[in-house]
Scaffold this motif. Structure first.
Motif, PDB file in Angstrom:
ATOM      1  N   ALA A  12       0.752  -1.238   0.328  1.00 12.49           N
ATOM      2  CA  ALA A  12       0.152   0.227   0.228  1.00 12.49           C
ATOM      3  C   ALA A  12       0.897   1.622   0.059  1.00 12.49           C
ATOM      4  N   ASP A  13       0.603   1.838  -0.606  1.00 11.13           N
ATOM      5  CA  ASP A  13       1.234   3.554  -0.541  1.00 11.13           C
ATOM      6  C   ASP A  13       0.229   4.475  -0.826  1.00 11.13           C
ATOM      7  N   ALA A  14       0.733   5.667  -0.400  1.00 13.08           N
ATOM      8  CA  ALA A  14      -0.100   6.990  -0.521  1.00 13.08           C
ATOM      9  C   ALA A  14       1.115   8.283  -1.302  1.00 13.08           C
ATOM     10  N   MET A  15       0.557   8.820  -2.004  1.00 14.01           N
ATOM     11  CA  MET A  15       0.776  10.283  -2.220  1.00 14.01           C
ATOM     12  C   MET A  15       0.377  11.613  -1.425  1.00 14.01           C
ATOM     13  N   PHE A  16       1.204  12.035  -1.136  1.00 16.72           N
ATOM     14  CA  PHE A  16       1.010  13.097  -0.182  1.00 16.72           C
ATOM     15  C   PHE A  16       1.864  14.629  -0.634  1.00 16.72           C
ATOM     16  N   SER A  17       1.174  16.002  -1.269  1.00 18.80           N
ATOM     17  CA  SER A  17       1.306  17.194  -1.237  1.00 18.80           C
ATOM     18  C   SER A  17       2.248  17.802  -0.336  1.00 18.80           C
ATOM     19  N   ASP A  18       1.788  17.246   1.127  1.00 14.56           N
ATOM     20  CA  ASP A  18       3.009  18.022   2.049  1.00 14.56           C
ATOM     21  C   ASP A  18       3.279  16.031   3.343  1.00 14.56           C
ATOM     22  N   LEU A  19       4.546  15.903   2.610  1.00 14.37           N
ATOM     23  CA  LEU A  19       4.923  14.651   2.923  1.00 14.37           C
ATOM     24  C   LEU A  19       5.678  14.444   4.007  1.00 14.37           C
ATOM     25  N   LYS A  20       5.966  15.636   4.440  1.00  7.73           N
ATOM     26  CA  LYS A  20       6.927  15.819   6.471  1.00  7.73           C
ATOM     27  C   LYS A  20       4.940  16.056   6.971  1.00  7.73           C
ATOM     28  N   GLY A  21       4.450  16.133   6.444  1.00 12.56           N
ATOM     29  CA  GLY A  21       2.853  16.382   7.259  1.00 12.56           C
ATOM     30  C   GLY A  21       2.219  15.120   7.354  1.00 12.56           C
ATOM     31  N   ALA A  22       2.094  14.563   6.374  1.00 10.48           N
ATOM     32  CA  ALA A  22       1.973  13.093   6.208  1.00 10.48           C
ATOM     33  C   ALA A  22       2.546  11.758   7.556  1.00 10.48           C
ATOM     34  N   LYS A  23       4.146  12.007   7.453  1.00 12.31           N
ATOM     35  CA  LYS A  23       4.727  11.144   8.079  1.00 12.31           C
ATOM     36  C   LYS A  23       4.922  11.882   9.304  1.00 12.31           C
ATOM     37  N   ARG A  24       4.966  12.917  10.027  1.00  9.46           N
ATOM     38  CA  ARG A  24       4.591  13.479  11.642  1.00  9.46           C
ATOM     39  C   ARG A  24       3.014  12.922  12.002  1.00  9.46           C
ATOM     40  N   ASP A  28       2.563  10.063  14.336  1.00 11.61           N
ATOM     41  CA  ASP A  28       2.311   9.645  15.909  1.00 11.61           C
ATOM     42  C   ASP A  28       0.895   8.575  15.708  1.00 11.61           C
ATOM     43  N   VAL A  29       0.375   8.400  14.518  1.00  8.04           N
ATOM     44  CA  VAL A  29      -0.660   7.695  14.483  1.00  8.04           C
ATOM     45  C   VAL A  29      -0.991   6.490  14.664  1.00  8.04           C
ATOM     46  N   LEU A  30       0.271   6.381  14.292  1.00  7.76           N
ATOM     47  CA  LEU A  30       0.693   4.840  13.637  1.00  7.76           C
ATOM     48  C   LEU A  30       1.768   3.958  14.192  1.00  7.76           C
ATOM     49  N   GLY A  31       2.691   4.620  14.778  1.00 11.45           N
ATOM     50  CA  GLY A  31       3.721   4.807  14.865  1.00 11.45           C
ATOM     51  C   GLY A  31       4.752   3.979  13.872  1.00 11.45           C
ATOM     52  N   TRP A  32       4.703   4.928  12.821  1.00 11.39           N
ATOM     53  CA  TRP A  32       5.808   4.049  11.755  1.00 11.39           C
ATOM     54  C   TRP A  32       6.648   5.687  12.028  1.00 11.39           C
ATOM     55  N   THR A  33       7.880   4.794  11.346  1.00 11.15           N
ATOM     56  CA  THR A  33       9.268   5.602  11.435  1.00 11.15           C
ATOM     57  C   THR A  33       9.273   5.340   9.470  1.00 11.15           C
ATOM     58  N   PHE A  34      10.534   5.904   9.372  1.00 11.77           N
ATOM     59  CA  PHE A  34      10.350   6.306   7.728  1.00 11.77           C
ATOM     60  C   PHE A  34      12.235   6.457   7.414  1.00 11.77           C
ATOM     61  N   VAL A  57       5.297   6.190   1.883  1.00  9.62           N
ATOM     62  CA  VAL A  57       4.183   7.511   0.800  1.00  9.62           C
ATOM     63  C   VAL A  57       5.296   8.298   0.134  1.00  9.62           C
ATOM     64  N   VAL A  58       4.688   9.169  -1.246  1.00 12.87           N
ATOM     65  CA  VAL A  58       5.524   9.653  -2.165  1.00 12.87           C
ATOM     66  C   VAL A  58       4.913  11.345  -2.199  1.00 12.87           C
ATOM     67  N   PRO A  59       5.310  12.025  -2.765  1.00  8.66           N
ATOM     68  CA  PRO A  59       4.930  13.370  -3.199  1.00  8.66           C
ATOM     69  C   PRO A  59       4.557  13.016  -4.693  1.00  8.66           C
ATOM     70  N   PRO A  60       3.574  13.716  -4.844  1.00 11.49           N
ATOM     71  CA  PRO A  60       3.311  13.850  -5.956  1.00 11.49           C
ATOM     72  C   PRO A  60       3.974  14.173  -7.036  1.00 11.49           C
ATOM     73  N   MET A  61       3.906  13.782  -8.596  1.00 11.70           N
ATOM     74  CA  MET A  61       4.676  14.476  -9.798  1.00 11.70           C
ATOM     75  C   MET A  61       4.081  15.579 -10.211  1.00 11.70           C
ATOM     76  N   LEU A 238     -11.230   6.790   9.668  1.00 12.02           N
ATOM     77  CA  LEU A 238     -11.136   7.858   9.611  1.00 12.02           C
ATOM     78  C   LEU A 238     -10.494   8.639   8.074  1.00 12.02           C
ATOM     79  N   SER A 239     -10.503   9.700   8.450  1.00 10.05           N
ATOM     80  CA  SER A 239      -9.619  10.494   6.514  1.00 10.05           C
ATOM     81  C   SER A 239      -8.178  11.384   7.266  1.00 10.05           C
ATOM     82  N   ASP A 240      -7.238  11.271   7.494  1.00 16.67           N
ATOM     83  CA  ASP A 240      -6.028  12.036   7.556  1.00 16.67           C
ATOM     84  C   ASP A 240      -6.214  13.521   6.709  1.00 16.67           C
ATOM     85  N   PRO A 241      -5.553  13.959   7.703  1.00 19.65           N
ATOM     86  CA  PRO A 241      -5.093  16.114   7.451  1.00 19.65           C
ATOM     87  C   PRO A 241      -5.536  16.313   5.599  1.00 19.65           C
TER      88      PRO A 241
END
Length: 264
Positions: A12-24, A28-34, A57-61, A238-241
């Motif tokens: 599973a993966d997802a694109m996020f415009s705010d990659l730092k925000g997604a990581k944060r 915090d919610v799932l305990g992920w490290t990157f 996670v990946v930023p969009p093209m 849920l929906s993330d920010p």
């Protein structure tokens, strides 16, 4: 983990415009490290739970910016053959099978009722390093307003056996590979706004559903449903920010009797 049987959710993966925000948020919610981002692969960044690869996670093209969405990949021994079946069965190939170095071959597609998914032919990257443990992928359901189309398509593209809940109040089917149930399908009700398209809802396991929900909301996530207890675990949607929908589930906290199920 070893390469999974054809049709098994494997990544599973997802694109996020705010990659730092997604990581944060997911950290915090799932305990992920990157891990380190890979500039040669569009800054694709793997997420880890207890040292095991569980998502990316990946930023969009450029030109692909928009609402974020989780994409679930299904295992295939031959991505090109799966892409042909997708077309033959009424689906749409959005990204032709593409080799990603020696990691594997990927393909993106849309099933006839509108849900987008991926296909992964494993190379050195076999997929999830862990499942059904806190922070890791646990389950997924196709939400659709056209279940007949989705059911026929999925069972034609992948080697699934279908079963359904014996419950007049809900239209829910399960897809099995051998003795393992690997995917669910839920008919979307009027509770879903009409502008919400068909999609695949990905569940991540957590130690405590209520704690995870509280943390997600505190960080700007939106609670869509729950938390509720079920025979399968205590879960919430849920929906993330950034708008990506997902669910969390504590599979150790169960309540009620397992529903009756019949073959289709």
């Amino acid at each position: 983990m070893a390469v999974q049987p054809e049709g098994t959710p494997c990544w599973a993966d997802a694109m996020f415009s705010d990659l730092k925000g997604a990581k944060r948020f997911y950290g915090d919610v799932l305990g992920w490290t990157f891990g380190e981002s890979s500039p040669q692969y569009g800054n694709y960044t793997q997420a880890y739970a207890h040292g095991k690869a569980v998502a990316a996670v990946v930023p969009p093209m450029p030109g692909q910016e928009g609402r974020s969405q989780w994409c679930l990949y299904f295992a295939s021994p031959d991505a090109a053959a799966t892409a042909r079946r997708i077309r033959e069965c009424g689906g749409e190939v959005l990204l032709e099978p593409m080799r990603v170095a020696d990691f594997g071959t990927m393909c993106l597609a849309r099933e006839p009722s509108g849900a987008v998914f991926g296909v992964w032919q494993a190379g050195t990257h076999e997929g999830f390093g862990a499942t059904a443990t806190p922070g890791a992928y646990c389950w997924a359901e196709v939400f659709t307003r056209e279940p007949e189309q989705a059911d026929t398509f999925l069972a034609s593209v992948f080697p699934y056996r279908m079963r359904e809940l014996q419950d007049d109040a809900v239209d829910f089917r399960m897809f099995d590979i051998g003795e393992d149930t690997v995917l669910g399908r839920m008919r979307m009700t009027e509770d879903f706004p009409p502008e919400v398209p068909s999609y695949i809802n990905v569940y991540f396991a957590v130690d405590d559903c209520d704690t995870a929900v509280a943390r997600a909301v505190e960080l700007g996530g939106v609670l869509r449903f729950g938390p509720v207890s079920s025979p399968f675990g205590r879960f919430a949607a849920l929906s993330d920010p950034q708008g990506a929908d997902f669910s969390v589930i504590d599979i150790t906290t169960t309540e009620g009797r397992m529903p009756a199920i019949r073959d289709v």
